[in-house]
Structures are given as C-alpha cells and as structure tokens.
Design a protein around this motif. Structure first.
Motif, PDB file in Angstrom:
ATOM      1  N   GLY A  28     -25.882  14.382 114.818  1.00  0.00           N
ATOM      2  CA  GLY A  28     -25.190  15.029 115.548  1.00  0.00           C
ATOM      3  C   GLY A  28     -23.642  15.865 115.143  1.00  0.00           C
ATOM      4  O   GLY A  28     -23.245  15.223 114.069  1.00  0.00           O
ATOM      5  N   CYS A  29     -23.344  17.045 115.543  1.00  0.00           N
ATOM      6  CA  CYS A  29     -22.077  17.619 115.162  1.00  0.00           C
ATOM      7  C   CYS A  29     -21.217  17.785 116.593  1.00  0.00           C
ATOM      8  O   CYS A  29     -21.858  18.690 117.339  1.00  0.00           O
ATOM      9  CB  CYS A  29     -22.417  18.737 114.444  1.00  0.00           C
ATOM     10  N   LYS A  30     -20.106  17.192 116.665  1.00  0.00           N
ATOM     11  CA  LYS A  30     -19.260  17.452 117.777  1.00  0.00           C
ATOM     12  C   LYS A  30     -18.607  18.763 117.696  1.00  0.00           C
ATOM     13  O   LYS A  30     -18.456  19.525 118.669  1.00  0.00           O
ATOM     14  CB  LYS A  30     -18.286  16.349 117.919  1.00  0.00           C
ATOM     15  N   ALA A  31     -18.262  19.335 116.492  1.00  0.00           N
ATOM     16  CA  ALA A  31     -17.508  20.654 116.527  1.00  0.00           C
ATOM     17  C   ALA A  31     -18.609  21.528 116.929  1.00  0.00           C
ATOM     18  O   ALA A  31     -18.329  22.681 117.514  1.00  0.00           O
ATOM     19  CB  ALA A  31     -17.160  20.865 115.056  1.00  0.00           C
ATOM     20  N   MET A  32     -19.850  21.609 116.729  1.00  0.00           N
ATOM     21  CA  MET A  32     -20.653  22.662 116.825  1.00  0.00           C
ATOM     22  C   MET A  32     -21.664  22.558 118.152  1.00  0.00           C
ATOM     23  O   MET A  32     -22.396  23.258 118.519  1.00  0.00           O
ATOM     24  CB  MET A  32     -21.655  22.990 115.776  1.00  0.00           C
ATOM     25  N   GLY A  33     -21.555  20.960 118.483  1.00  0.00           N
ATOM     26  CA  GLY A  33     -22.164  20.709 119.763  1.00  0.00           C
ATOM     27  C   GLY A  33     -23.744  20.855 119.879  1.00  0.00           C
ATOM     28  O   GLY A  33     -24.424  21.059 120.792  1.00  0.00           O
ATOM     29  N   SER A  48     -27.154  30.161 109.460  1.00  0.00           N
ATOM     30  CA  SER A  48     -26.167  31.381 109.141  1.00  0.00           C
ATOM     31  C   SER A  48     -26.136  31.760 107.633  1.00  0.00           C
ATOM     32  O   SER A  48     -25.246  32.573 107.503  1.00  0.00           O
ATOM     33  CB  SER A  48     -24.773  30.774 109.755  1.00  0.00           C
ATOM     34  N   GLN A  49     -26.638  31.001 106.648  1.00  0.00           N
ATOM     35  CA  GLN A  49     -26.773  31.393 105.306  1.00  0.00           C
ATOM     36  C   GLN A  49     -25.333  31.160 104.998  1.00  0.00           C
ATOM     37  O   GLN A  49     -24.975  31.735 103.854  1.00  0.00           O
ATOM     38  CB  GLN A  49     -27.238  32.493 105.172  1.00  0.00           C
ATOM     39  N   ARG A  50     -24.521  30.147 105.522  1.00  0.00           N
ATOM     40  CA  ARG A  50     -23.123  29.983 105.062  1.00  0.00           C
ATOM     41  C   ARG A  50     -22.966  28.494 105.137  1.00  0.00           C
ATOM     42  O   ARG A  50     -23.681  27.676 105.899  1.00  0.00           O
ATOM     43  CB  ARG A  50     -22.082  30.653 105.905  1.00  0.00           C
ATOM     44  N   GLN A  51     -22.089  27.871 104.401  1.00  0.00           N
ATOM     45  CA  GLN A  51     -21.708  26.594 104.465  1.00  0.00           C
ATOM     46  C   GLN A  51     -20.832  26.424 105.663  1.00  0.00           C
ATOM     47  O   GLN A  51     -20.467  27.311 106.430  1.00  0.00           O
ATOM     48  CB  GLN A  51     -20.329  26.206 103.535  1.00  0.00           C
ATOM     49  N   CYS A  52     -20.797  25.146 106.271  1.00  0.00           N
ATOM     50  CA  CYS A  52     -19.931  24.754 107.577  1.00  0.00           C
ATOM     51  C   CYS A  52     -18.709  25.053 107.551  1.00  0.00           C
ATOM     52  O   CYS A  52     -18.072  24.854 106.520  1.00  0.00           O
ATOM     53  CB  CYS A  52     -20.362  23.408 107.872  1.00  0.00           C
ATOM     54  N   LEU A  53     -18.345  25.827 108.445  1.00  0.00           N
ATOM     55  CA  LEU A  53     -16.763  26.085 108.619  1.00  0.00           C
ATOM     56  C   LEU A  53     -15.961  25.165 109.391  1.00  0.00           C
ATOM     57  O   LEU A  53     -14.674  25.246 109.469  1.00  0.00           O
ATOM     58  CB  LEU A  53     -16.834  27.549 109.026  1.00  0.00           C
ATOM     59  N   SER A  54     -16.530  24.359 109.928  1.00  0.00           N
ATOM     60  CA  SER A  54     -16.077  23.111 110.976  1.00  0.00           C
ATOM     61  C   SER A  54     -15.699  22.050 110.212  1.00  0.00           C
ATOM     62  O   SER A  54     -14.954  21.069 110.994  1.00  0.00           O
ATOM     63  CB  SER A  54     -16.871  23.000 111.968  1.00  0.00           C
ATOM     64  N   PHE A  55     -16.040  21.801 108.873  1.00  0.00           N
ATOM     65  CA  PHE A  55     -15.696  20.593 108.280  1.00  0.00           C
ATOM     66  C   PHE A  55     -14.163  20.191 108.235  1.00  0.00           C
ATOM     67  O   PHE A  55     -13.432  21.192 107.629  1.00  0.00           O
ATOM     68  CB  PHE A  55     -16.159  20.536 106.711  1.00  0.00           C
ATOM     69  N   GLU A  56     -13.893  19.157 108.701  1.00  0.00           N
ATOM     70  CA  GLU A  56     -12.751  18.609 108.591  1.00  0.00           C
ATOM     71  C   GLU A  56     -12.734  16.867 108.036  1.00  0.00           C
ATOM     72  O   GLU A  56     -13.585  16.030 108.680  1.00  0.00           O
ATOM     73  CB  GLU A  56     -11.830  18.467 109.855  1.00  0.00           C
ATOM     74  N   PRO A  57     -12.133  16.420 106.974  1.00  0.00           N
ATOM     75  CA  PRO A  57     -12.337  15.001 106.473  1.00  0.00           C
ATOM     76  C   PRO A  57     -12.028  13.927 107.614  1.00  0.00           C
ATOM     77  O   PRO A  57     -11.096  14.417 108.398  1.00  0.00           O
ATOM     78  CB  PRO A  57     -11.499  15.213 105.140  1.00  0.00           C
TER      79      PRO A  57
END
Length: 62
Positions: A28-33, A48-57
C-alpha cells in the motif's frame, strides 16, 4: 525528494509505503491512497508513465 530518472525509487525506503494484511493486495501507499498486488512505484509507472512524485525517505532511527 528523489530526482526523476536518475535513481529507481525503492518503495521500501519511503515513509508512505506499508504492508497490508490483505492477501490479494499486500502493498500500500498512504500518499496516493491505494493497495495493490505490485509495488506502488511499479503501479504508478504503469498508469502515469512517470516515477512516483510522492516519495519521501523514511526518518532515520535514533
């Protein structure tokens, strides 16, 4: 935030990533729900054909 295209995003190192109890949707991903059968970054790239833009370490343990 991790730069696009230079490094592959590792969901395991993201603070929004989690493991669910659901056998059908274990990741699961909490940022994108959302929950999915595949790692969230893989699903994001397919849709989306793009890398995840919500990544935070994740925060470093003390």
């Amino acid at each position: 935030m991790q730069e696009q295209g230079t490094n592959k995003i590792n969901c395991n190192k993201c603070k929004y990533f989690y493991i669910t109890w659901e056998k059908e949707f274990p990741y699961g991903c909490k940022a994108m729900g959302f929950k999915s059968k595949n790692m969230p970054n893989r699903v994001t790239r397919e849709v989306s054909q793009r890398q995840c833009l919500s990544f935070e370490p994740k925060d470093e343990p003390r």
